[in-house]
Motif scaffolding. Structure first.
Motif, PDB file in Angstrom:
ATOM      1  N   LEU A 169     -14.518 -23.108 -53.470  1.00 27.67           N
ATOM      2  CA  LEU A 169     -14.776 -23.395 -54.909  1.00 27.67           C
ATOM      3  C   LEU A 169     -15.447 -24.568 -55.312  1.00 27.67           C
ATOM      4  CD1 LEU A 169     -11.119 -22.238 -56.306  1.00 27.67           C
ATOM      5  CD2 LEU A 169     -13.429 -20.917 -56.303  1.00 27.67           C
ATOM      6  N   GLN A 170     -15.538 -25.514 -54.367  1.00 31.90           N
ATOM      7  CA  GLN A 170     -16.435 -26.747 -54.736  1.00 31.90           C
ATOM      8  C   GLN A 170     -18.032 -26.380 -54.667  1.00 31.90           C
ATOM      9  OE1 GLN A 170     -14.767 -29.694 -55.356  1.00 31.90           O
ATOM     10  NE2 GLN A 170     -12.943 -28.400 -54.813  1.00 31.90           N
ATOM     11  N   PRO A 171     -18.526 -26.976 -55.568  1.00 30.52           N
ATOM     12  CA  PRO A 171     -20.293 -26.618 -55.591  1.00 30.52           C
ATOM     13  C   PRO A 171     -20.603 -27.455 -54.419  1.00 30.52           C
ATOM     14  CG  PRO A 171     -19.698 -28.107 -57.470  1.00 30.52           C
ATOM     15  CD  PRO A 171     -18.347 -27.725 -56.875  1.00 30.52           C
ATOM     16  N   VAL A 172     -21.621 -26.505 -53.493  1.00 31.84           N
ATOM     17  CA  VAL A 172     -21.956 -27.077 -52.213  1.00 31.84           C
ATOM     18  C   VAL A 172     -23.414 -26.692 -52.365  1.00 31.84           C
ATOM     19  CG1 VAL A 172     -20.195 -27.483 -50.514  1.00 31.84           C
ATOM     20  CG2 VAL A 172     -20.875 -25.170 -50.957  1.00 31.84           C
ATOM     21  N   GLU A 173     -24.288 -27.445 -51.689  1.00 26.61           N
ATOM     22  CA  GLU A 173     -25.542 -27.250 -51.419  1.00 26.61           C
ATOM     23  C   GLU A 173     -25.986 -26.237 -50.278  1.00 26.61           C
ATOM     24  OE1 GLU A 173     -29.823 -29.319 -50.410  1.00 26.61           O
ATOM     25  OE2 GLU A 173     -27.888 -30.547 -51.136  1.00 26.61           O
ATOM     26  N   ILE A 174     -26.405 -24.933 -50.433  1.00 26.99           N
ATOM     27  CA  ILE A 174     -26.173 -24.002 -49.321  1.00 26.99           C
ATOM     28  C   ILE A 174     -27.757 -24.434 -48.609  1.00 26.99           C
ATOM     29  CG2 ILE A 174     -26.263 -21.725 -48.857  1.00 26.99           C
ATOM     30  CD1 ILE A 174     -23.876 -22.337 -50.288  1.00 26.99           C
ATOM     31  N   THR A 175     -27.567 -24.580 -47.539  1.00 30.49           N
ATOM     32  CA  THR A 175     -28.537 -24.956 -46.449  1.00 30.49           C
ATOM     33  C   THR A 175     -28.396 -24.229 -45.372  1.00 30.49           C
ATOM     34  OG1 THR A 175     -27.652 -26.887 -45.333  1.00 30.49           O
ATOM     35  CG2 THR A 175     -29.119 -27.518 -47.316  1.00 30.49           C
ATOM     36  N   SER A 176     -29.311 -23.969 -44.759  1.00 32.07           N
ATOM     37  CA  SER A 176     -28.890 -23.122 -43.233  1.00 32.07           C
ATOM     38  C   SER A 176     -27.953 -23.601 -42.417  1.00 32.07           C
ATOM     39  CB  SER A 176     -30.305 -22.564 -42.579  1.00 32.07           C
ATOM     40  OG  SER A 176     -30.524 -23.695 -41.962  1.00 32.07           O
ATOM     41  N   ALA A 177     -28.063 -24.931 -42.270  1.00 28.60           N
ATOM     42  CA  ALA A 177     -27.028 -25.915 -41.617  1.00 28.60           C
ATOM     43  C   ALA A 177     -25.671 -25.527 -42.167  1.00 28.60           C
ATOM     44  CB  ALA A 177     -27.388 -27.287 -41.671  1.00 28.60           C
ATOM     45  N   THR A 178     -25.561 -25.701 -43.452  1.00 31.89           N
ATOM     46  CA  THR A 178     -24.114 -25.461 -44.144  1.00 31.89           C
ATOM     47  C   THR A 178     -23.723 -24.077 -43.881  1.00 31.89           C
ATOM     48  OG1 THR A 178     -25.088 -26.703 -45.969  1.00 31.89           O
ATOM     49  CG2 THR A 178     -22.907 -25.923 -46.264  1.00 31.89           C
ATOM     50  N   MET A 179     -24.425 -23.056 -43.897  1.00 31.95           N
ATOM     51  CA  MET A 179     -24.147 -21.673 -43.611  1.00 31.95           C
ATOM     52  C   MET A 179     -23.849 -21.586 -42.369  1.00 31.95           C
ATOM     53  SD  MET A 179     -24.413 -19.508 -45.839  1.00 31.95           S
ATOM     54  CE  MET A 179     -24.717 -17.918 -45.181  1.00 31.95           C
ATOM     55  N   ASN A 180     -24.387 -22.237 -41.207  1.00 30.60           N
ATOM     56  CA  ASN A 180     -24.057 -22.311 -39.874  1.00 30.60           C
ATOM     57  C   ASN A 180     -22.578 -22.836 -39.573  1.00 30.60           C
ATOM     58  OD1 ASN A 180     -25.293 -21.211 -37.565  1.00 30.60           O
ATOM     59  ND2 ASN A 180     -26.847 -22.563 -37.586  1.00 30.60           N
ATOM     60  N   GLN A 181     -22.343 -23.934 -40.346  1.00 36.76           N
ATOM     61  CA  GLN A 181     -21.031 -24.703 -39.842  1.00 36.76           C
ATOM     62  C   GLN A 181     -19.932 -23.792 -40.636  1.00 36.76           C
ATOM     63  OE1 GLN A 181     -20.668 -28.407 -42.123  1.00 36.76           O
ATOM     64  NE2 GLN A 181     -18.706 -28.696 -41.244  1.00 36.76           N
ATOM     65  N   LEU A 182     -20.400 -23.255 -42.004  1.00 36.47           N
ATOM     66  CA  LEU A 182     -19.390 -22.295 -42.620  1.00 36.47           C
ATOM     67  C   LEU A 182     -18.942 -21.117 -41.832  1.00 36.47           C
ATOM     68  CD1 LEU A 182     -20.096 -22.320 -46.544  1.00 36.47           C
ATOM     69  CD2 LEU A 182     -17.929 -23.301 -45.405  1.00 36.47           C
ATOM     70  N   SER A 183     -19.920 -20.521 -41.232  1.00 40.80           N
ATOM     71  CA  SER A 183     -19.688 -19.365 -40.468  1.00 40.80           C
ATOM     72  C   SER A 183     -18.879 -19.555 -39.205  1.00 40.80           C
ATOM     73  CB  SER A 183     -20.875 -18.322 -39.921  1.00 40.80           C
ATOM     74  OG  SER A 183     -21.471 -18.914 -39.277  1.00 40.80           O
TER      75      SER A 183
END
Ligand code: ADP
Length: 386
Positions: A14-28
């Protein structure tokens, strides 16, 4: 089921985060790890042979494992989002629930002794349960109940108790007859008349019959306590007098020790059931004799301390190790089972009797030096009879 990890994850999502490909990678990656962890947890819970129930923070059921379904007859679909209250039989005292919530609110786990719950078909079952909450930073996420079905064990216990009770009752009659016969022959032998066995042997037989009678009475008493069938006949009694009478009684069949009485006030009045307190005294005195060498001293003392009359029995026997002392008033407990000279019921019964008189019983002991068993009874101020 929503796990702690998932709820934490949702909060983070729910926190606003900047979606970068690195963030996407980490999240997955994190999602995969959470999923794996979740699968593992589910497998562990599902394969537990102990029934497990989990609720959310509002105590609505969010998970039950197959063992729980088997025990209760409910499927998960039938109880999902319901309150576990549906299982209550009404036979568990409110006190248990109060204690449970007090513990859970203090972030402590709680184990119930024996509670009776109700299956889907209305039949009852007995369980031991451990409850705890899943918390993080003081916030409760889930409540967990791990159960242990004890219905079968209780049924076996009841059968054993029933059998012991019947056996004890059945034994009483022949023993009373034997006791009578031995008494008749002892009298004959004492008058110099001819008897089949000599006086020493007769007296030995008589003592052993007394011992057997005490064992049977102990078995019957312990079952009376448990079924609530033990009633006290309370009256004003003079403890000093009762001690002297009991000492004379024990001297008759325990001749190997020196029984002494310390100086006591002439009157120590308590409100008590005379026979039951005599039973406690006899128990402590015969234990003192059983667990100490012949010819040693056994000393009884009594005095008034604040609002209580405190009676103590001191021996010069084997003593009891510190770590064992807390168990010796438990049912069937014996320090050295191999050297046991009873059933481990005497102190358990004595404790119950004293508790019913609003007193306390305790031990001070040192290995090799001996033991002092004491009990207290409320002193009766106004009384003046003996
Ligand atoms: P029991 O029938 O075995 O004597 P009790 O309940 O009277 O049962 O006592 C429990 C155990 O406590 C005994 O088996 C013994 O190991 C210990 N015990 C009791 N009294 C004494 C004592 N005076 N000195 C040493 N050990 C004792």
């Amino acid at each position: 089921m929503q796990t702690l990890f998932e709820s934490e994850y949702q909060e983070r999502m729910l926190q606003p985060v900047e979606i970068t490909s690195a963030t996407m990678n980490q999240l997955s990656h994190e999602l995969l790890a959470v999923e794996q962890e979740n699968t593992l947890l589910r497998l562990i819970l599902a394969s537990s042979s102990d029934p497990i129930l989990i609720t959310d923070r509002h105590t609505n059921i969010i998970y039950v494992n197959p063992s729980w379904e088997k025990l209760t007859g409910y499927t998960f679909a039938e109880v999902k989002d319901k309150n576990p209250r549906i299982l209550q039989s009404g036979k568990t005292p409110q006190k248990v629930y109060n204690e449970l919530w007090e513990a859970l609110n203090n972030n402590q786990s709680y184990t119930t002794e024996e509670t009776i719950d109700k299956r889907k078909d209305g039949s009852e079952y007995q369980i031991h349960s451990t409850f705890f909450s899943v918390q993080k930073d003081g916030i409760v996420f889930n409540y967990v109940q791990i159960q242990h079905d004890i219905t079968q064990r209780k049924q076996l216990e009841d059968m054993r108790k029933g059998f012991l009770n019947i056996a004890a009752h059945e034994l009483k009659t022949p023993i009373t007859v034997l006791k009578l016969i031995s008494q008749v022959h002892i009298q004959k032998a004492k008058k110099g008349k001819k008897t089949v066995i000599n006086l020493d042997e007769l007296e030995f037989l008589d003592q052993e019959l007394d011992r057997l009678t005490r064992l049977i009475d102990d078995i019957l008493d312990s079952s009376r306590f448990e079924t609530g069938k033990m009633f006290l006949q309370v009256e004003l009694i003079n403890m000093t007098k009762l001690i002297h009478e009991t000492i004379s009684e024990i001297k008759k069949y325990s001749r190997n020790h020196a029984f002494l009485v310390s100086e006591m006030p002439k009157e120590l009045i308590v409100n008590a059931d005379q026979n039951r307190i005599r039973q406690v005294l006899l128990n402590l005195l015969s234990n003192a004799a059983k667990y100490s060498s012949p010819k040693t001293k056994i000393t009884v003392a009594a005095k008034k301390i604040t609002k209580y009359v405190v009676v103590s029995v001191e021996d010069e026997g084997s003593g009891i190790a510190k770590e064992k002392q807390k168990y010796i008033f438990d049912k069937y407990y014996q320090v050295k089972e191999k050297e046991a000279k009873g059933f481990g019921l005497g102190l358990y019964i004595s404790k119950d009797i004293i508790k019913r008189h609003k007193g306390k019983i305790w031990v001070e002991s040192e290995i090799g030096k001996g033991s002092i068993f004491s009990f207290s009874l409320p002193y009766k101020e106004t009384a003046s009879r003996s």
